[in-house]
Write a protein that holds these residues in place. Structure first.
Motif, PDB file in Angstrom:
ATOM      1  N   VAL A   3       0.866  -1.170   0.000  1.00 33.86           N
ATOM      2  CA  VAL A   3       0.000   0.000   0.000  1.00 33.86           C
ATOM      3  C   VAL A   3       0.905   1.223   0.000  1.00 33.86           C
ATOM      4  CG1 VAL A   3      -1.790   1.268   1.240  1.00 33.86           C
ATOM      5  CG2 VAL A   3      -1.819  -1.235   1.209  1.00 33.86           C
ATOM      6  N   SER A   4       0.734   2.047  -1.001  1.00 35.88           N
ATOM      7  CA  SER A   4       1.580   3.220  -1.175  1.00 35.88           C
ATOM      8  C   SER A   4       0.857   4.476  -0.691  1.00 35.88           C
ATOM      9  CB  SER A   4       1.940   3.370  -2.656  1.00 35.88           C
ATOM     10  OG  SER A   4       2.676   4.548  -2.860  1.00 35.88           O
ATOM     11  N   PRO A   5       1.504   5.281   0.159  1.00 36.15           N
ATOM     12  CA  PRO A   5       0.836   6.480   0.635  1.00 36.15           C
ATOM     13  C   PRO A   5       0.721   7.582  -0.414  1.00 36.15           C
ATOM     14  CG  PRO A   5       3.037   6.363   1.537  1.00 36.15           C
ATOM     15  CD  PRO A   5       2.800   5.082   0.780  1.00 36.15           C
ATOM     16  N   GLN A   6       1.669   7.640  -1.362  1.00 35.90           N
ATOM     17  CA  GLN A   6       1.581   8.692  -2.367  1.00 35.90           C
ATOM     18  C   GLN A   6       2.346   8.302  -3.624  1.00 35.90           C
ATOM     19  OE1 GLN A   6      -0.145  11.849  -2.621  1.00 35.90           O
ATOM     20  NE2 GLN A   6       0.490  11.291  -4.667  1.00 35.90           N
ATOM     21  N   ASN A   7       1.604   7.810  -4.597  1.00 40.29           N
ATOM     22  CA  ASN A   7       2.163   7.540  -5.909  1.00 40.29           C
ATOM     23  C   ASN A   7       2.457   8.891  -6.554  1.00 40.29           C
ATOM     24  OD1 ASN A   7       2.307   7.235  -8.755  1.00 40.29           O
ATOM     25  ND2 ASN A   7       1.165   5.336  -8.662  1.00 40.29           N
ATOM     26  N   PRO A   8       3.692   9.130  -6.989  1.00 41.81           N
ATOM     27  CA  PRO A   8       4.021  10.442  -7.548  1.00 41.81           C
ATOM     28  C   PRO A   8       3.290  10.760  -8.853  1.00 41.81           C
ATOM     29  CG  PRO A   8       5.910   8.969  -7.635  1.00 41.81           C
ATOM     30  CD  PRO A   8       4.836   8.251  -6.900  1.00 41.81           C
ATOM     31  N   PRO A  47       9.941   8.146   2.866  1.00 46.80           N
ATOM     32  CA  PRO A  47       9.592   9.513   2.446  1.00 46.80           C
ATOM     33  C   PRO A  47       8.552   9.521   1.330  1.00 46.80           C
ATOM     34  CG  PRO A  47      11.978   9.224   2.539  1.00 46.80           C
ATOM     35  CD  PRO A  47      11.368   7.863   2.728  1.00 46.80           C
ATOM     36  N   VAL A  48       7.726  10.558   1.348  1.00 54.89           N
ATOM     37  CA  VAL A  48       6.691  10.760   0.335  1.00 54.89           C
ATOM     38  C   VAL A  48       7.217  11.788  -0.654  1.00 54.89           C
ATOM     39  CG1 VAL A  48       4.340  11.616   0.006  1.00 54.89           C
ATOM     40  CG2 VAL A  48       4.859  10.157   1.953  1.00 54.89           C
ATOM     41  N   PRO A  49       6.991  11.610  -1.954  1.00 54.24           N
ATOM     42  CA  PRO A  49       6.192  10.565  -2.572  1.00 54.24           C
ATOM     43  C   PRO A  49       6.925   9.230  -2.586  1.00 54.24           C
ATOM     44  CG  PRO A  49       7.132  11.963  -4.282  1.00 54.24           C
ATOM     45  CD  PRO A  49       7.515  12.561  -2.953  1.00 54.24           C
ATOM     46  N   SER A  50       6.165   8.166  -2.784  1.00 48.17           N
ATOM     47  CA  SER A  50       6.713   6.813  -2.801  1.00 48.17           C
ATOM     48  C   SER A  50       7.286   6.510  -4.173  1.00 48.17           C
ATOM     49  CB  SER A  50       5.609   5.803  -2.486  1.00 48.17           C
ATOM     50  OG  SER A  50       5.100   6.043  -1.213  1.00 48.17           O
ATOM     51  N   TYR A  51       8.577   6.338  -4.212  1.00 46.59           N
ATOM     52  CA  TYR A  51       9.229   5.941  -5.457  1.00 46.59           C
ATOM     53  C   TYR A  51       9.528   4.448  -5.390  1.00 46.59           C
ATOM     54  CZ  TYR A  51       9.866  10.907  -6.408  1.00 46.59           C
ATOM     55  OH  TYR A  51       9.657  12.240  -6.640  1.00 46.59           O
ATOM     56  N   ILE A  98       5.459  -1.032   4.372  1.00 49.28           N
ATOM     57  CA  ILE A  98       6.794  -0.428   4.410  1.00 49.28           C
ATOM     58  C   ILE A  98       6.820   0.969   3.790  1.00 49.28           C
ATOM     59  CG2 ILE A  98       7.664  -1.406   2.249  1.00 49.28           C
ATOM     60  CD1 ILE A  98      10.313  -1.851   3.759  1.00 49.28           C
ATOM     61  N   GLU A  99       6.020   1.196   2.748  1.00 52.10           N
ATOM     62  CA  GLU A  99       6.027   2.510   2.106  1.00 52.10           C
ATOM     63  C   GLU A  99       5.429   3.584   3.002  1.00 52.10           C
ATOM     64  OE1 GLU A  99       4.626   2.693  -1.905  1.00 52.10           O
ATOM     65  OE2 GLU A  99       6.316   1.541  -2.631  1.00 52.10           O
ATOM     66  N   MET A 100       4.654   3.175   3.993  1.00 53.02           N
ATOM     67  CA  MET A 100       4.092   4.139   4.944  1.00 53.02           C
ATOM     68  C   MET A 100       5.190   4.748   5.826  1.00 53.02           C
ATOM     69  SD  MET A 100       0.869   4.023   4.332  1.00 53.02           S
ATOM     70  CE  MET A 100      -0.434   2.987   3.756  1.00 53.02           C
ATOM     71  N   ASP A 153      -4.764   6.531   4.252  1.00 50.97           N
ATOM     72  CA  ASP A 153      -3.780   5.440   4.243  1.00 50.97           C
ATOM     73  C   ASP A 153      -4.202   4.258   5.116  1.00 50.97           C
ATOM     74  OD1 ASP A 153      -2.233   7.049   2.630  1.00 50.97           O
ATOM     75  OD2 ASP A 153      -0.841   7.630   4.217  1.00 50.97           O
ATOM     76  N   ASP A 154      -4.669   4.544   6.325  1.00 49.66           N
ATOM     77  CA  ASP A 154      -5.062   3.468   7.248  1.00 49.66           C
ATOM     78  C   ASP A 154      -6.249   2.676   6.708  1.00 49.66           C
ATOM     79  OD1 ASP A 154      -3.035   4.051   9.075  1.00 49.66           O
ATOM     80  OD2 ASP A 154      -4.273   5.532  10.109  1.00 49.66           O
ATOM     81  N   VAL A 155      -7.170   3.350   6.054  1.00 52.10           N
ATOM     82  CA  VAL A 155      -8.330   2.667   5.469  1.00 52.10           C
ATOM     83  C   VAL A 155      -7.861   1.767   4.335  1.00 52.10           C
ATOM     84  CG1 VAL A 155     -10.478   3.004   4.183  1.00 52.10           C
ATOM     85  CG2 VAL A 155      -9.949   4.476   6.135  1.00 52.10           C
ATOM     86  N   ARG A 156      -6.988   2.271   3.474  1.00 53.05           N
ATOM     87  CA  ARG A 156      -6.498   1.466   2.357  1.00 53.05           C
ATOM     88  C   ARG A 156      -5.723   0.247   2.850  1.00 53.05           C
ATOM     89  NH1 ARG A 156      -2.978   5.013   0.161  1.00 53.05           N
ATOM     90  NH2 ARG A 156      -2.542   3.664  -1.605  1.00 53.05           N
TER      91      ARG A 156
END
Length: 134
Positions: free
Chosen positions: A2-7, A44-48, A39-41, A17-20
């Motif tokens: 689960v990625s918090p922020q796809n660039p 750093p954001v964005p998630s690369y 782990i992506e949570m 994020d928690d819901v996803r």
């Protein structure tokens, strides 16, 4: 994963994020061979993807990680951060998506990618899944 922020996506288009993460765990609860990873949570954001793969490689040095992407992503892969390094260091498996025939692009531009061919196709996107779960 689960990625918090796809660039390549707008933050406003994503659920909390928690819901996803909870929905991903619920969706895979009966599948013992699939583990939801957060782990992506913690990165750093964005998630690369490159950063995620490198962290996983550091955490599990004896494991060979492969990246599975939908064939729709092949058409924008050159926009991914560090895509050349990903190509050099990680096997990429392409899952076919209806309407995105990437075979020629893979053959000419990304020959190290491997296209799944004999797999069931699911005509639904992650966006549709998110919208249906609201």
């Amino acid at each position: 994963m689960v990625s918090p922020q796809n660039p390549l996506k707008k933050r406003a288009d994503l659920m909390d994020d928690d819901v996803r993460l909870r929905l991903a765990r619920e969706a895979t609860a009966s599948m013992p061979n699939i583990k939801v990873c957060d782990i992506e949570m913690h990165l750093p954001v964005p998630s690369y993807t490159l950063n995620t793969l490198n962290v996983l490689k550091q955490m599990y040095p004896t494991v060979e990680f492969s990246l599975i992407i939908g064939s729709d992503n092949v058409f924008c892969f050159n926009k991914w951060y560090g895509y050349e390094e990903i190509l050099e260091n990680f096997p990429i498996i392409v899952y076919p998506r209806p309407g995105y025939d990437a075979a020629e692009l893979i053959r000419t531009k990304y020959p190290s990618m491997r296209l799944f061919s004999q797999v069931p196709l699911f005509n639904i996107s992650s966006t549709e899944i998110r919208e249906k779960s609201l």
